[in-house]
Design a protein around this motif. Sequence first.
Motif, PDB file in Angstrom:
ATOM      1  N   LYS A   1      -5.543   1.303  -2.793  1.00  0.00           N
ATOM      2  CA  LYS A   1      -5.803   0.744  -1.462  1.00  0.00           C
ATOM      3  C   LYS A   1      -6.671   1.679  -0.616  1.00  0.00           C
ATOM      4  O   LYS A   1      -7.107   1.309   0.470  1.00  0.00           O
ATOM      5  CB  LYS A   1      -4.475   0.499  -0.723  1.00  0.00           C
ATOM      6  CG  LYS A   1      -3.573  -0.559  -1.337  1.00  0.00           C
ATOM      7  CD  LYS A   1      -4.098  -1.947  -1.050  1.00  0.00           C
ATOM      8  CE  LYS A   1      -3.051  -3.010  -1.378  1.00  0.00           C
ATOM      9  NZ  LYS A   1      -2.715  -3.051  -2.827  1.00  0.00           N
ATOM     10  N   GLY A   2      -6.866   2.905  -1.092  1.00  0.00           N
ATOM     11  CA  GLY A   2      -7.618   3.892  -0.323  1.00  0.00           C
ATOM     12  C   GLY A   2      -9.120   3.650  -0.375  1.00  0.00           C
ATOM     13  O   GLY A   2      -9.601   2.787  -1.111  1.00  0.00           O
ATOM     14  N   GLY A   3      -9.866   4.434   0.413  1.00  0.00           N
ATOM     15  CA  GLY A   3     -11.325   4.296   0.418  1.00  0.00           C
ATOM     16  C   GLY A   3     -11.938   5.095  -0.711  1.00  0.00           C
ATOM     17  O   GLY A   3     -11.272   5.877  -1.382  1.00  0.00           O
ATOM     18  N   GLY A   4     -13.222   4.899  -0.952  1.00  0.00           N
ATOM     19  CA  GLY A   4     -13.947   5.754  -1.897  1.00  0.00           C
ATOM     20  C   GLY A   4     -13.686   5.434  -3.355  1.00  0.00           C
ATOM     21  O   GLY A   4     -13.152   4.398  -3.704  1.00  0.00           O
TER      22      GLY A   4
ATOM     23  N   PHE B   1      -8.964   7.036  -7.279  1.00  0.00           N
ATOM     24  CA  PHE B   1      -8.187   8.234  -6.983  1.00  0.00           C
ATOM     25  C   PHE B   1      -8.100   9.159  -8.191  1.00  0.00           C
ATOM     26  O   PHE B   1      -8.282  10.373  -8.079  1.00  0.00           O
ATOM     27  CB  PHE B   1      -6.784   7.840  -6.519  1.00  0.00           C
ATOM     28  CG  PHE B   1      -5.897   9.007  -6.215  1.00  0.00           C
ATOM     29  CD1 PHE B   1      -5.879   9.562  -4.945  1.00  0.00           C
ATOM     30  CD2 PHE B   1      -5.085   9.565  -7.187  1.00  0.00           C
ATOM     31  CE1 PHE B   1      -5.068  10.642  -4.653  1.00  0.00           C
ATOM     32  CE2 PHE B   1      -4.280  10.652  -6.907  1.00  0.00           C
ATOM     33  CZ  PHE B   1      -4.268  11.190  -5.637  1.00  0.00           C
TER      34      PHE B   1
ATOM     35  N   VAL C   1       0.993   7.312  -6.459  1.00  0.00           N
ATOM     36  CA  VAL C   1       1.264   8.645  -5.920  1.00  0.00           C
ATOM     37  C   VAL C   1       2.686   8.615  -5.363  1.00  0.00           C
ATOM     38  O   VAL C   1       3.051   7.647  -4.683  1.00  0.00           O
ATOM     39  CB  VAL C   1       0.263   8.985  -4.801  1.00  0.00           C
ATOM     40  CG1 VAL C   1       0.630  10.284  -4.095  1.00  0.00           C
ATOM     41  CG2 VAL C   1      -1.159   9.070  -5.369  1.00  0.00           C
TER      42      VAL C   1
ATOM     43  N   ILE D   1       2.915   5.535  -2.920  1.00  0.00           N
ATOM     44  CA  ILE D   1       1.643   5.058  -2.360  1.00  0.00           C
ATOM     45  C   ILE D   1       0.789   4.487  -3.487  1.00  0.00           C
ATOM     46  O   ILE D   1       0.723   5.073  -4.573  1.00  0.00           O
ATOM     47  CB  ILE D   1       0.871   6.220  -1.684  1.00  0.00           C
ATOM     48  CG1 ILE D   1       1.722   6.874  -0.587  1.00  0.00           C
ATOM     49  CG2 ILE D   1      -0.459   5.731  -1.105  1.00  0.00           C
ATOM     50  CD1 ILE D   1       1.114   8.159  -0.026  1.00  0.00           C
ATOM     51  N   ASP D   2       0.152   3.363  -3.218  1.00  0.00           N
ATOM     52  CA  ASP D   2      -0.823   2.819  -4.165  1.00  0.00           C
ATOM     53  C   ASP D   2      -2.210   3.299  -3.764  1.00  0.00           C
ATOM     54  O   ASP D   2      -2.801   2.788  -2.811  1.00  0.00           O
ATOM     55  CB  ASP D   2      -0.775   1.290  -4.139  1.00  0.00           C
ATOM     56  CG  ASP D   2      -1.776   0.694  -5.116  1.00  0.00           C
ATOM     57  OD1 ASP D   2      -2.512   1.462  -5.776  1.00  0.00           O
ATOM     58  OD2 ASP D   2      -1.838  -0.541  -5.215  1.00  0.00           O
ATOM     59  N   PRO D   3      -2.756   4.296  -4.486  1.00  0.00           N
ATOM     60  CA  PRO D   3      -4.026   4.880  -4.049  1.00  0.00           C
ATOM     61  C   PRO D   3      -5.209   3.931  -4.217  1.00  0.00           C
ATOM     62  O   PRO D   3      -6.281   4.196  -3.673  1.00  0.00           O
ATOM     63  CB  PRO D   3      -4.174   6.125  -4.932  1.00  0.00           C
ATOM     64  CG  PRO D   3      -3.366   5.838  -6.142  1.00  0.00           C
ATOM     65  CD  PRO D   3      -2.248   4.940  -5.709  1.00  0.00           C
TER      66      PRO D   3
ATOM     67  N   GLY E   1       0.818  -1.214   0.000  1.00  0.00           N
ATOM     68  CA  GLY E   1       0.000   0.000   0.000  1.00  0.00           C
ATOM     69  C   GLY E   1       0.849   1.260   0.000  1.00  0.00           C
ATOM     70  O   GLY E   1       0.451   2.283  -0.555  1.00  0.00           O
ATOM     71  N   ILE E   2       2.008   1.188   0.627  1.00  0.00           N
ATOM     72  CA  ILE E   2       2.957   2.311   0.649  1.00  0.00           C
ATOM     73  C   ILE E   2       4.352   1.713   0.798  1.00  0.00           C
ATOM     74  O   ILE E   2       4.489   0.634   1.406  1.00  0.00           O
ATOM     75  CB  ILE E   2       2.656   3.299   1.814  1.00  0.00           C
ATOM     76  CG1 ILE E   2       3.582   4.528   1.784  1.00  0.00           C
ATOM     77  CG2 ILE E   2       2.750   2.612   3.171  1.00  0.00           C
ATOM     78  CD1 ILE E   2       3.171   5.639   2.761  1.00  0.00           C
TER      79      ILE E   2
END
Lengths: 340, 340
Positions: free
Chosen positions: B282-285, B288, B140, B278-280, B112-113
């Motif tokens: 893996k983020g919420g929503g 990216f 990112v 960072i692999d976005p 993820g990072i």
Amino acid sequence: MPEPADTVRLPFPELVELLQRIFERHGTSAQVAACLAENCASAQRDGADSHGVFRIPGYVASLASGWVDGHADPRVEDAAAAFIRVDAGGGFAQPALAVARPLLAAKARDAGIALLAIRNSHHFGALWPDVEPFANEGLVALTVVNSFACVVPHGGHRPLFGTNPIAFAAPRMQGEPLVFDLATSAIANGDVQIAAREGRRLPLGYGVDREGRDTDDPQAILDGGALRPFGGYKGSALSMMVELLAAALTGGHFSFEFDWSGHPGAQTPWTGQLVIVIDPSKGGGQAFAERAEELVRQLHGAGQTRLPGDRRYHQRAQSRQLGVALPATTLQQLRQLAGH
Amino acid sequence: MPEPADTVRLPFPELVELLQRIFERHGTSAQVAACLAENCASAQRDGADSHGVFRIPGYVASLASGWVDGHADPRVEDAAAAFIRVDAGGGFAQPALAVARPLLAAKARDAGIALLAIRNSHHFGALWPDVEPFANEGLVALTVVNSFACVVPHGGHRPLFGTNPIAFAAPRMQGEPLVFDLATSAIANGDVQIAAREGRRLPLGYGVDREGRDTDDPQAILDGGALRPFGGYKGSALSMMVELLAAALTGGHFSFEFDWSGHPGAQTPWTGQLVIVIDPSKGGGQAFAERAEELVRQLHGAGQTRLPGDRRYHQRAQSRQLGVALPATTLQQLRQLAGH
């Protein structure tokens, strides 16, 4: 600065307890109250007036408006070896961080670096209390949070960014950690409010009035005006980065996306927060804290007598000795809010 | 800006090849030459003149002085699930990044990072080329590098920090990535050199003379003077963070620690570099890149017509169509350096 005549002093634990009672009485769980009281009392203790008890009426009004959920239960999602997501459930960001904190520190120590992405959260406090504890454990921490549209992007004509602070903390061998917490706006909103209350003018370049013209009148900035980023296009680029990291990456709202008009009294921005924690013992060379100490020695030698965080540590030591300072009238108001 | 009368244009691949020959002829391996030529030609192509072919004499002088090892073999250490160290062996930072790049991207996608700590390295180029490629892959990226003591800390009286740039790149759904590369000094060293060469004055507040007095004379800044950080104490705090991340954490030198006086002609700072990816996803929503696109739409709507990176992309498009612009005399010098 000379102390105002009506200043009273309260032991830090008493202030925390008083604020905790206020939060609980105005619609938060005991756990949320403990987090927010600690954050707010710490800011007051450390002389960060714009994020101290000055913020309590805003918290209370926001809770009363139904805009923020004081009983939200943060849901932690273990997304990857170094990536944690938290849905704060429309509650505050600090209790979401508190719940995820042990896993975040453990992942950072294991993987070398770890990221916490908090979304659906409200952050209305000082940001440095979110990172300083990591540095006290020997970790390096960086966090960004966006807020509400009140900063005009460089070259633009209407507010879009929040004050979008960046906070950083790093351990030192001997002294307190190196910690900074800086708004990417030319000035913090809380400081504009304090200047307005005290009838002070601001330097030109800090903000614009409702017509987008430069102004030194804090009230004109608050009445439909806006702030400017610090440092021109550079601060503006950093503020854009904060929107991307704290909102686009976490799944939270951008500073311009939420509409609190249906909740009169709402003041807590409904956005997201990103925290990155690094274990410097994974790095090359000598122990990080020793190297940081060497940098501090050199900074002192180059004539920088006040390092980032020094003013807070100085105030903190004084507050520990004498009690936390606040105006007597404010203490009375706080006691009323606590139902005394 | 109008183009100088003696401007010639060269296809990008030809410029890369020419620079590559120069590097190889003046003491680097083919691999190192390829990395540095790509970086330098990209800066020239994108109109970043202070980091374009203007830097070639500095590279050549540094290599000739024996200060930097053009044949160094970067040693990659896989330190943890999300942490890579590279000892650049006294060579350049870009080939060290190139060697570690596939592992760094893989770790970021997996954990993820991920963090890359480069030490014992020389960075003399533009910083955005180090992060833009990650954004082109949907990641990112953030990087910081320190340099050589030429910036006075806020409140101090002698230079300690380097120009210490921060570069950031994030993908967008439709347009080119959002990329910025900003010196934490009020102005980049290269731009001071260019201003001195062109006999231009600088705004007050950008730098001081050898006595520490504010000056608008770029030559006075270069002759024993120093730069100031951008944005006062905030830029100074960010510059301190860059020293801590790029040097203390990686195991590289602080900007004030190395002594190149025994190597006349040396110009490449011997420090460290930190890269975070960072692999976005893996983020919420939402995705990216879609969210970043929405931010761009809103920035345009708020009147920010020129986003970070836009000027470079504009120049790049022009260079693709017409060739990369450089003065005829410069091209002649480059050809001489290449042994033509």
